[in-house]
Write an enzyme that holds these catalytic residues in place. Structure first.
Site, PDB file in Angstrom:
ATOM      1  N   ASN A 105       0.869  -1.185   0.000  1.00 19.87           N
ATOM      2  CA  ASN A 105       0.000   0.000   0.000  1.00 19.87           C
ATOM      3  C   ASN A 105       0.902   1.230   0.000  1.00 19.87           C
ATOM      4  O   ASN A 105       1.522   1.540   1.012  1.00 19.87           O
ATOM      5  CB  ASN A 105      -0.884  -0.023   1.268  1.00 19.87           C
ATOM      6  CG  ASN A 105      -1.651   1.283   1.455  1.00 19.87           C
ATOM      7  OD1 ASN A 105      -1.786   2.072   0.517  1.00 19.87           O
ATOM      8  ND2 ASN A 105      -2.145   1.502   2.661  1.00 19.87           N
ATOM      9  N   TRP A 106       0.951   1.891  -1.152  1.00 19.61           N
ATOM     10  CA  TRP A 106       1.868   3.039  -1.271  1.00 19.61           C
ATOM     11  C   TRP A 106       1.320   4.303  -0.617  1.00 19.61           C
ATOM     12  O   TRP A 106       2.018   5.293  -0.511  1.00 19.61           O
ATOM     13  CB  TRP A 106       2.143   3.320  -2.749  1.00 19.61           C
ATOM     14  CG  TRP A 106       3.060   2.327  -3.395  1.00 19.61           C
ATOM     15  CD1 TRP A 106       3.507   1.151  -2.863  1.00 19.61           C
ATOM     16  CD2 TRP A 106       3.640   2.430  -4.695  1.00 19.61           C
ATOM     17  NE1 TRP A 106       4.345   0.518  -3.760  1.00 19.61           N
ATOM     18  CE2 TRP A 106       4.422   1.281  -4.888  1.00 19.61           C
ATOM     19  CE3 TRP A 106       3.556   3.371  -5.735  1.00 19.61           C
ATOM     20  CZ2 TRP A 106       5.142   1.060  -6.076  1.00 19.61           C
ATOM     21  CZ3 TRP A 106       4.267   3.152  -6.913  1.00 19.61           C
ATOM     22  CH2 TRP A 106       5.053   2.007  -7.079  1.00 19.61           C
ATOM     23  N   LYS A 107       0.059   4.285  -0.232  1.00 24.18           N
ATOM     24  CA  LYS A 107      -0.578   5.493   0.323  1.00 24.18           C
ATOM     25  C   LYS A 107      -0.380   6.662  -0.653  1.00 24.18           C
ATOM     26  O   LYS A 107      -0.288   6.435  -1.849  1.00 24.18           O
ATOM     27  CB  LYS A 107      -0.032   5.803   1.710  1.00 24.18           C
ATOM     28  CG  LYS A 107       0.042   4.567   2.597  1.00 24.18           C
ATOM     29  CD  LYS A 107       0.252   4.910   4.026  1.00 24.18           C
ATOM     30  CE  LYS A 107       0.539   3.639   4.803  1.00 24.18           C
ATOM     31  NZ  LYS A 107       0.304   3.783   6.216  1.00 24.18           N
ATOM     32  N   HIS A 136      -9.434   1.025   5.408  1.00 25.17           N
ATOM     33  CA  HIS A 136      -8.117   1.294   5.999  1.00 25.17           C
ATOM     34  C   HIS A 136      -8.286   2.271   7.170  1.00 25.17           C
ATOM     35  O   HIS A 136      -9.116   3.181   7.110  1.00 25.17           O
ATOM     36  CB  HIS A 136      -7.175   1.876   4.939  1.00 25.17           C
ATOM     37  CG  HIS A 136      -5.750   1.914   5.396  1.00 25.17           C
ATOM     38  ND1 HIS A 136      -5.281   2.893   6.238  1.00 25.17           N
ATOM     39  CD2 HIS A 136      -4.702   1.085   5.156  1.00 25.17           C
ATOM     40  CE1 HIS A 136      -3.995   2.660   6.493  1.00 25.17           C
ATOM     41  NE2 HIS A 136      -3.622   1.580   5.849  1.00 25.17           N
ATOM     42  N   GLU A 189      -6.630   4.744   8.084  1.00 23.82           N
ATOM     43  CA  GLU A 189      -6.475   6.170   7.739  1.00 23.82           C
ATOM     44  C   GLU A 189      -7.769   6.711   7.135  1.00 23.82           C
ATOM     45  O   GLU A 189      -8.153   7.856   7.385  1.00 23.82           O
ATOM     46  CB  GLU A 189      -5.272   6.337   6.784  1.00 23.82           C
ATOM     47  CG  GLU A 189      -3.954   6.142   7.536  1.00 23.82           C
ATOM     48  CD  GLU A 189      -2.790   5.680   6.688  1.00 23.82           C
ATOM     49  OE1 GLU A 189      -2.861   5.772   5.442  1.00 23.82           O
ATOM     50  OE2 GLU A 189      -1.793   5.219   7.276  1.00 23.82           O
ATOM     51  N   GLU A 238      -4.833  -4.841  10.870  1.00 20.35           N
ATOM     52  CA  GLU A 238      -3.818  -3.805  10.986  1.00 20.35           C
ATOM     53  C   GLU A 238      -4.035  -3.020  12.284  1.00 20.35           C
ATOM     54  O   GLU A 238      -4.840  -2.074  12.317  1.00 20.35           O
ATOM     55  CB  GLU A 238      -3.911  -2.838   9.810  1.00 20.35           C
ATOM     56  CG  GLU A 238      -3.665  -3.478   8.468  1.00 20.35           C
ATOM     57  CD  GLU A 238      -3.181  -2.459   7.458  1.00 20.35           C
ATOM     58  OE1 GLU A 238      -2.087  -2.629   6.937  1.00 20.35           O
ATOM     59  OE2 GLU A 238      -3.901  -1.478   7.213  1.00 20.35           O
ATOM     60  N   GLY A 276       2.757   2.554  10.440  1.00 16.21           N
ATOM     61  CA  GLY A 276       3.651   3.689  10.211  1.00 16.21           C
ATOM     62  C   GLY A 276       4.435   4.120  11.438  1.00 16.21           C
ATOM     63  O   GLY A 276       5.051   5.182  11.440  1.00 16.21           O
ATOM     64  N   SER A 290       3.809  -1.836  10.049  1.00 21.75           N
ATOM     65  CA  SER A 290       5.271  -1.749  10.152  1.00 21.75           C
ATOM     66  C   SER A 290       5.989  -3.060   9.823  1.00 21.75           C
ATOM     67  O   SER A 290       7.057  -3.342  10.376  1.00 21.75           O
ATOM     68  CB  SER A 290       5.688  -1.246  11.531  1.00 21.75           C
ATOM     69  OG  SER A 290       5.235   0.086  11.725  1.00 21.75           O
ATOM     70  N   GLY A 348       2.941  -1.125   4.129  1.00 19.91           N
ATOM     71  CA  GLY A 348       2.889   0.278   3.728  1.00 19.91           C
ATOM     72  C   GLY A 348       4.267   0.782   3.346  1.00 19.91           C
ATOM     73  O   GLY A 348       4.772   0.518   2.257  1.00 19.91           O
ATOM     74  N   GLY A 349       4.901   1.505   4.273  1.00 22.33           N
ATOM     75  CA  GLY A 349       6.175   2.177   3.997  1.00 22.33           C
ATOM     76  C   GLY A 349       7.205   1.314   3.291  1.00 22.33           C
ATOM     77  O   GLY A 349       7.844   1.760   2.322  1.00 22.33           O
TER      78      GLY A 349
END
Ligand code: PEP
Length: 242
Positions: A5-7, A89, A91, A161, A167, A206, A227-228
């Site tokens: 997930n590149w956000k 998600h 966010e 998650e 993150g 993470s 993600g990151g």
């Protein structure tokens, strides 16, 4: 399944570089999915056509089409080669006020357009500390369990998650993650043993190349939502092969 997930990150050039770095590397025996921002979906068409990657969107609109300025529909992302969409998600829930009811309605829209859905669930730190983690996750699953059909469930992946791990660099321990995944499996089994067996439950929060192998070796963890660490192709590949 390993899903990236590149956000709201990347550019045309960084996406090109990421694709070039992934180009000669086939990851056998796993579904590798990438969910870039909408504007870069088109850059993945060759990799998707060649069967190297699966493509997903990070969100889709509730409505089918029409006067909804700034929205992107499920049919549009399907048109661009997406097989999956991430919904629910944390966010989107926290920053854009998405409720379980809205997430369910978007799931229905996505499924009707032929998309598979990664449904994200997870508790905040406060909820975990107050002992409410399982009840929060159960509530986030409830509408989908009550209202979607068995056929719909064939198109679903669940991603656990924990919000406190997203993150933050703080991964859930394999034991914490396995315990919640077993709980989720139990919730699915209460609806149907077959759904519990067939549904992939991913862990996200993470994940990196140092933590992936132990997390993914847990009995009820069927992969990861990353993600990151998915933005760096080399790092992501290490996670995919972990
Ligand atoms: C995510 O946003 O889905 C996620 C898991 O992020 P990160 O890996 O950066 O914690």
């Amino acid at each position: 399944m390993i899903a990236g997930n590149w956000k709201m990150n990347a550019s045309i050039s960084s996406t090109g570089e990421w694709l070039a770095a992934m180009a000669d590397t086939a990851v056998a025996g796993r579904d590798v999915l990438v969910c870039p921002p909408f504007p870069y979906l088109g850059q993945f068409q060759e990799a998707v056509a060649a069967g190297r990657l699966l493509l997903g969107a990070q969100n889709c609109a509730l409505e089918e089409s029409g006067a909804f300025t700034g929205e992107v529909s499920a049919a549009m992302v399907r048109d661009l080669g997406c097989e999956y969409v991430i919904l629910g998600h944390s966010e989107r829930r926290a920053l854009f006020g998405e409720t379980d009811e809205l997430v369910l309605a978007k799931m229905r829209r996505a499924l009707a357009c032929g998309l598979k859905v990664i449904l994200c669930v997870g508790e905040t730190l406060e909820q975990r500390q107050s002992g409410a983690a399982e009840s929060v996750v159960a509530a986030q699953l409830q509408l989908a369990l009550e209202q979607l059909s068995d056929d719909d469930w064939c198109q679903l992946v669940v991603a656990y998650e924990p919000v406190w791990a997203i993150g933050t660099g703080e991964t859930a321990t394999p034991e914490q993650a396995q315990s919640m995944h077993a709980f989720i499996r139990g919730q699915l089994a209460a609806r149907s043993e077959q759904i519990a067996e067939q549904t992939r439950v991913l862990y996200g929060g993470s994940v990196n190349s140092a933590t992936a192998a132990e997390l993914f070796s847990q009995q009820d963890i069927d992969g990861g939502l990353v993600g990151g660490a998915s933005l760096d192709a080399e790092h992501f590949l290490k996670i995919c092969t972990a």
